[in-house]
Motif scaffolding. Structure first.
Motif, PDB file in Angstrom:
ATOM      1  N   PHE A 214      -5.128   4.018  12.899  1.00 34.75           N
ATOM      2  CA  PHE A 214      -5.814   4.160  14.190  1.00 34.75           C
ATOM      3  C   PHE A 214      -4.792   4.221  15.322  1.00 34.75           C
ATOM      4  CE2 PHE A 214      -7.895   2.745  18.022  1.00 34.75           C
ATOM      5  CZ  PHE A 214      -9.165   3.281  17.953  1.00 34.75           C
ATOM      6  N   LYS A 215      -3.800   3.357  15.273  1.00 35.68           N
ATOM      7  CA  LYS A 215      -2.786   3.364  16.327  1.00 35.68           C
ATOM      8  C   LYS A 215      -1.963   4.645  16.289  1.00 35.68           C
ATOM      9  CE  LYS A 215       0.613   0.480  18.641  1.00 35.68           C
ATOM     10  NZ  LYS A 215       1.267  -0.857  18.703  1.00 35.68           N
ATOM     11  N   ALA A 216      -1.688   5.150  15.088  1.00 31.68           N
ATOM     12  CA  ALA A 216      -0.954   6.411  14.982  1.00 31.68           C
ATOM     13  C   ALA A 216      -1.745   7.565  15.585  1.00 31.68           C
ATOM     14  CB  ALA A 216      -0.623   6.703  13.517  1.00 31.68           C
ATOM     15  N   SER A 217      -3.070   7.505  15.493  1.00 28.62           N
ATOM     16  CA  SER A 217      -3.919   8.583  16.005  1.00 28.62           C
ATOM     17  C   SER A 217      -4.168   8.485  17.507  1.00 28.62           C
ATOM     18  CB  SER A 217      -5.266   8.572  15.276  1.00 28.62           C
ATOM     19  OG  SER A 217      -5.106   8.894  13.915  1.00 28.62           O
TER      20      SER A 217
ATOM     21  N   GLU B 144       0.844  -1.185   0.000  1.00 31.54           N
ATOM     22  CA  GLU B 144       0.000   0.000   0.000  1.00 31.54           C
ATOM     23  C   GLU B 144       0.883   1.241   0.000  1.00 31.54           C
ATOM     24  OE1 GLU B 144      -2.456  -0.867   3.491  1.00 31.54           O
ATOM     25  OE2 GLU B 144      -4.156  -0.682   2.149  1.00 31.54           O
ATOM     26  N   ARG B 145       0.500   2.224  -0.760  1.00 31.99           N
ATOM     27  CA  ARG B 145       1.270   3.456  -0.772  1.00 31.99           C
ATOM     28  C   ARG B 145       1.169   4.134   0.596  1.00 31.99           C
ATOM     29  NH1 ARG B 145      -0.593   6.098  -6.552  1.00 31.99           N
ATOM     30  NH2 ARG B 145       0.249   4.425  -7.896  1.00 31.99           N
ATOM     31  N   PRO B 146       2.284   4.464   1.175  1.00 37.54           N
ATOM     32  CA  PRO B 146       2.214   5.094   2.485  1.00 37.54           C
ATOM     33  C   PRO B 146       1.503   6.436   2.425  1.00 37.54           C
ATOM     34  CG  PRO B 146       4.437   5.238   1.578  1.00 37.54           C
ATOM     35  CD  PRO B 146       3.668   4.342   0.665  1.00 37.54           C
ATOM     36  N   SER B 147       0.660   6.666   3.402  1.00 39.20           N
ATOM     37  CA  SER B 147      -0.084   7.918   3.450  1.00 39.20           C
ATOM     38  C   SER B 147       0.822   9.043   3.926  1.00 39.20           C
ATOM     39  CB  SER B 147      -1.287   7.756   4.404  1.00 39.20           C
ATOM     40  OG  SER B 147      -1.926   8.986   4.580  1.00 39.20           O
ATOM     41  N   LYS B 148       0.642  10.227   3.326  1.00 40.45           N
ATOM     42  CA  LYS B 148       1.396  11.375   3.801  1.00 40.45           C
ATOM     43  C   LYS B 148       1.000  11.716   5.226  1.00 40.45           C
ATOM     44  CE  LYS B 148       1.899  13.436  -0.823  1.00 40.45           C
ATOM     45  NZ  LYS B 148       1.590  14.614  -1.662  1.00 40.45           N
ATOM     46  N   ARG B 149      -0.262  11.408   5.565  1.00 39.91           N
ATOM     47  CA  ARG B 149      -0.732  11.601   6.930  1.00 39.91           C
ATOM     48  C   ARG B 149      -0.813  10.229   7.579  1.00 39.91           C
ATOM     49  NH1 ARG B 149      -5.257  13.074   5.632  1.00 39.91           N
ATOM     50  NH2 ARG B 149      -6.204  11.017   5.886  1.00 39.91           N
ATOM     51  N   GLN B 150       0.011   9.977   8.568  1.00 42.30           N
ATOM     52  CA  GLN B 150       0.090   8.645   9.157  1.00 42.30           C
ATOM     53  C   GLN B 150      -1.193   8.247   9.868  1.00 42.30           C
ATOM     54  OE1 GLN B 150       3.596   8.632  11.624  1.00 42.30           O
ATOM     55  NE2 GLN B 150       4.876   7.977   9.926  1.00 42.30           N
ATOM     56  N   GLY B 151      -1.809   9.195  10.580  1.00 49.15           N
ATOM     57  CA  GLY B 151      -3.004   8.865  11.337  1.00 49.15           C
ATOM     58  C   GLY B 151      -4.280   9.104  10.551  1.00 49.15           C
ATOM     59  N   LEU B 152      -5.407   8.879  11.210  1.00 51.40           N
ATOM     60  CA  LEU B 152      -6.703   9.164  10.611  1.00 51.40           C
ATOM     61  C   LEU B 152      -6.973  10.664  10.648  1.00 51.40           C
ATOM     62  CD1 LEU B 152      -8.766   6.363  12.392  1.00 51.40           C
ATOM     63  CD2 LEU B 152      -8.038   6.352   9.995  1.00 51.40           C
ATOM     64  N   ALA B 153      -7.753  11.138   9.682  1.00 49.92           N
ATOM     65  CA  ALA B 153      -8.210  12.528   9.723  1.00 49.92           C
ATOM     66  C   ALA B 153      -9.125  12.701  10.931  1.00 49.92           C
ATOM     67  CB  ALA B 153      -8.957  12.863   8.441  1.00 49.92           C
ATOM     68  N   PRO B 154      -9.223  13.908  11.490  1.00 49.59           N
ATOM     69  CA  PRO B 154     -10.069  14.107  12.674  1.00 49.59           C
ATOM     70  C   PRO B 154     -11.498  13.605  12.488  1.00 49.59           C
ATOM     71  CG  PRO B 154      -8.671  16.017  12.329  1.00 49.59           C
ATOM     72  CD  PRO B 154      -8.463  15.127  11.147  1.00 49.59           C
ATOM     73  N   TRP B 155     -12.099  13.859  11.312  1.00 52.22           N
ATOM     74  CA  TRP B 155     -13.469  13.407  11.095  1.00 52.22           C
ATOM     75  C   TRP B 155     -13.549  11.885  11.033  1.00 52.22           C
ATOM     76  CZ3 TRP B 155     -14.997  10.339   7.086  1.00 52.22           C
ATOM     77  CH2 TRP B 155     -14.154  10.264   5.965  1.00 52.22           C
ATOM     78  N   GLN B 156     -12.502  11.256  10.485  1.00 51.23           N
ATOM     79  CA  GLN B 156     -12.487   9.799  10.435  1.00 51.23           C
ATOM     80  C   GLN B 156     -12.398   9.216  11.840  1.00 51.23           C
ATOM     81  OE1 GLN B 156      -9.043   9.401   7.827  1.00 51.23           O
ATOM     82  NE2 GLN B 156     -10.341   8.572   6.204  1.00 51.23           N
ATOM     83  N   LEU B 157     -11.493   9.772  12.633  1.00 51.74           N
ATOM     84  CA  LEU B 157     -11.309   9.272  13.997  1.00 51.74           C
ATOM     85  C   LEU B 157     -12.586   9.457  14.811  1.00 51.74           C
ATOM     86  CD1 LEU B 157      -9.368   8.063  16.066  1.00 51.74           C
ATOM     87  CD2 LEU B 157      -8.675  10.399  16.654  1.00 51.74           C
ATOM     88  N   ARG B 158     -13.230  10.613  14.683  1.00 51.50           N
ATOM     89  CA  ARG B 158     -14.458  10.867  15.445  1.00 51.50           C
ATOM     90  C   ARG B 158     -15.559   9.905  15.046  1.00 51.50           C
ATOM     91  NH1 ARG B 158     -14.314  12.152  19.853  1.00 51.50           N
ATOM     92  NH2 ARG B 158     -15.610  10.321  20.082  1.00 51.50           N
ATOM     93  N   ARG B 159     -15.692   9.666  13.736  1.00 54.96           N
ATOM     94  CA  ARG B 159     -16.726   8.742  13.262  1.00 54.96           C
ATOM     95  C   ARG B 159     -16.502   7.347  13.823  1.00 54.96           C
ATOM     96  NH1 ARG B 159     -17.911   8.078   6.904  1.00 54.96           N
ATOM     97  NH2 ARG B 159     -18.928  10.087   7.266  1.00 54.96           N
ATOM     98  N   VAL B 160     -15.262   6.894  13.779  1.00 52.54           N
ATOM     99  CA  VAL B 160     -14.944   5.552  14.259  1.00 52.54           C
ATOM    100  C   VAL B 160     -15.148   5.441  15.770  1.00 52.54           C
ATOM    101  CG1 VAL B 160     -13.039   3.927  14.613  1.00 52.54           C
ATOM    102  CG2 VAL B 160     -13.378   4.988  12.366  1.00 52.54           C
TER     103      VAL B 160
END
Length: 293
Positions: free
Chosen positions: A226-229, A178-194
């Motif tokens: 998720f762990k990065a966030s 998988e191509r590594p994401s420039k942002r290691q963690g989830l976006a704030p909206w993604q984290l909140r939703r989860v």
């Protein structure tokens, strides 16, 4: 799908007993087999209608040997912590000249369905080629960890096993990185939703596939993000959230520890106490007493 114990009845010569514990994660059936013998034994290892990945967890007595045909020795020399990968349709036999106990873990799965569930394509070439007696410490360790919780009914074990299987197949059968994401963690909206979803489901089981699908990531990528966030794996976050709910109950209600355990998804007060002590370093009773006086 019959277990090895059900299939091998009556038992082959010198096989005294076969016990099997089975559980499913991510559509993968995980069997932990314990076979006791009293002398030389050669047995079909069954489940040949499915693709299988097996790990030899323990052997007491002479070494165990995988065989593609009955009576034909394996051409590959012994390796410790051996793994075997067999495509669907190819039988596999097990032989030992003088074993007493053999414990192995066997994962059976459909590569196409599993790739879709994990959100990452799996290599048909990699998983369609038989491999006997190969060694990979990471794969073996992941399978041992799965075997250790195959009979654990705690709700957080669902996410734990889902994470282990996602990591295992990301290692074994990915066609591409998988191509590594420039942002290691989830976006704030993604984290909140989860997190909102996980909180709404407490203390029940949640599958990793559900969480990953909510933010359109593969399970392996989601677990890393998720762990990065949060600093913890999804199953650890869920367990801690259950324990925080238990702490609130102990401080604000007269509920017994058995009642607290039941309300937060633990089998009983003993299991609750062990989980609480692992995280907080003390027993629930002492923690409650110290804070309520």
């Amino acid at each position: 799908m019959e277990t090895r114990a059900e299939r091998l009845s009556p038992l082959p010569e010198n096989v005294v007993d076969i016990s099997v514990t089975r559980r499913e994660w991510n559509g993968i059936s995980v069997d932990v087999n314990a076979t006791r013998c009293s002398g030389p034994a050669e047995t079909p290892l069954c489940l040949e209608s499915h693709t299988r990945l097996s790990a030899l967890l323990e052997e007491v007595g002479s070494p165990c040997e995988p065989r593609l045909r009955e009576g034909r020795p394996c051409p590959i020399g012994y390796v410790p912590r051996q793994l075997n990968l067999m495509p669907a349709g190819m039988p596999l036999w097990g032989y030992s000249a003088d074993s007493r106990l053999v414990r192995d873990a066997v994962l059976t799965f459909d590569p196409k369905d599993l790739g879709e569930r994990l959100g990452q394509p799996l290599s048909a070439t990699e998983l369609g080629t038989p491999r006997l007696r190969f060694s990979d410490d990471r794969l073996w360790t992941l399978m041992r960890l799965l075997a250790e919780v195959v009979d654990d009914d705690d709700p957080s074990t669902q996410l734990y096993g889902d994470g282990l299987t996602a990591a295992l197949f990301a290692t074994l059968g990915s066609r591409r990185e998988e191509r590594p994401s420039k942002r290691q963690g989830l976006a704030p909206w993604q984290l909140r939703r989860v997190l909102d979803f996980m909180e709404s489901r407490l203390p029940g089981r949640v599958e990793l596939s559900e969480l990953a699908a909510m933010v359109d990531l593969s399970q392996a990528h989601f677990s890393r993000a998720f762990k990065a966030s949060t600093g913890v794996a999804p199953y650890q976050w869920q367990l801690r959230a259950r324990l925080e709910r238990a702490q609130a109950m102990m401080l604000t209600t007269p509920a017994s520890l058995e009642q607290v355990a039941e309300a937060t998804g633990f089998a009983d007060a003993v299991h609750f106490g062990k989980a609480f002590r692992r995280v907080h370093g003390t027993t629930p009773a002492r923690w409650r007493r110290d804070r309520k006086g």
